[in-house]
Design a protein around this motif. Structure first.
Motif, PDB file in Angstrom:
ATOM      1  N   UNK A   1       0.917  -1.228  -0.014  1.00 13.87           N
ATOM      2  CA  UNK A   1      -0.065  -0.046  -0.001  1.00 13.87           C
ATOM      3  C   UNK A   1       0.868   1.260  -0.080  1.00 13.87           C
ATOM      4  N   UNK A   2       1.951   1.399   0.806  1.00  9.74           N
ATOM      5  CA  UNK A   2       2.804   2.403   0.977  1.00  9.74           C
ATOM      6  C   UNK A   2       3.535   2.650  -0.577  1.00  9.74           C
ATOM      7  N   UNK A   3       3.822   1.448  -1.071  1.00  5.74           N
ATOM      8  CA  UNK A   3       4.519   1.605  -2.440  1.00  5.74           C
ATOM      9  C   UNK A   3       3.382   2.294  -3.573  1.00  5.74           C
ATOM     10  N   UNK A   4       2.442   1.753  -3.586  1.00  7.42           N
ATOM     11  CA  UNK A   4       1.350   2.287  -4.577  1.00  7.42           C
ATOM     12  C   UNK A   4       1.047   3.725  -4.172  1.00  7.42           C
TER      13      UNK A   4
ATOM     14  N   UNK B   1       6.025  -2.344 -11.664  1.00  2.73           N
ATOM     15  CA  UNK B   1       6.921  -1.136 -11.112  1.00  2.73           C
ATOM     16  C   UNK B   1       6.728  -0.183 -11.826  1.00  2.73           C
ATOM     17  N   UNK B   2       6.291   1.059 -11.293  1.00  2.00           N
ATOM     18  CA  UNK B   2       6.120   2.276 -12.225  1.00  2.00           C
ATOM     19  C   UNK B   2       7.422   2.908 -12.698  1.00  2.00           C
ATOM     20  N   UNK B   3       8.619   2.509 -11.853  1.00  2.00           N
ATOM     21  CA  UNK B   3       9.747   3.253 -12.054  1.00  2.00           C
ATOM     22  C   UNK B   3      10.926   2.042 -11.945  1.00  2.00           C
TER      23      UNK B   3
ATOM     24  N   UNK C   1      13.359  -1.593  -4.807  1.00  2.00           N
ATOM     25  CA  UNK C   1      12.367  -2.154  -3.408  1.00  2.00           C
ATOM     26  C   UNK C   1      10.921  -2.521  -4.166  1.00  2.00           C
ATOM     27  N   UNK C   2      10.659  -1.597  -5.264  1.00  2.00           N
ATOM     28  CA  UNK C   2       9.433  -1.640  -5.764  1.00  2.00           C
ATOM     29  C   UNK C   2       9.471  -2.963  -6.416  1.00  2.00           C
ATOM     30  N   UNK C   3      10.386  -3.072  -7.100  1.00  2.00           N
ATOM     31  CA  UNK C   3      10.564  -4.447  -7.926  1.00  2.00           C
ATOM     32  C   UNK C   3      10.497  -5.726  -7.229  1.00  2.00           C
ATOM     33  N   UNK C   4      11.032  -5.471  -5.861  1.00  2.00           N
ATOM     34  CA  UNK C   4      11.068  -6.920  -4.819  1.00  2.00           C
ATOM     35  C   UNK C   4       9.552  -7.039  -4.592  1.00  2.00           C
TER      36      UNK C   4
END
Length: 114
Positions: A33-36, A51-53, A57-60
């Motif tokens: 949720x934090x990443x979103x 992953x938007x970028x 960490x987002x990719x994990x």
């Protein structure tokens, strides 16, 4: 010890360590949720996150969640005797629809803020 043996040992050690380095599903769920909300991760019409970028960490997070989704979609498809792609498409449509405003969704392979 030959160079080949040393290299083989290094590769084996690295391969055994990979699962330990991967983010756990619980950790990914907690961070999702934090990443979103930060715009790092978004929903796609394929039923999976992306992953938007290029944030590592987002990719994990994406990898851990998508692995779990893939398994769940497979079980649903088997249970109902339908193709996994059908389950993915329906799940993707629902996920995009349920995404709150301010978060990213993928439309025609482009990211847009809903």
């Amino acid at each position: 010890m030959t160079l080949f043996a040393r290299f083989s040992a290094l590769v084996l050690t690295f391969c055994l360590a990979l699962p330990a380095m991967a983010m756990s599903l619980d950790a990914a769920k907690n961070a999702l949720e934090s990443a979103k909300s930060q715009g790092l991760v978004g929903e796609t019409p394929t039923g999976y996150l992306a992953s938007v970028n290029s944030d590592p960490k987002a990719q994990e997070i994406v990898s851990a969640i998508n692995d779990a989704r893939r398994e769940a979609y497979k079980k649903i498809a088997e249970k109902h005797g339908i193709a996994v792609t059908k389950v993915e498409t329906v799940a993707g449509q629902k996920a995009v629809e349920k995404t709150p405003s301010g978060q990213y969704i993928q439309v025609d392979e482009h990211w847009i803020k809903k």
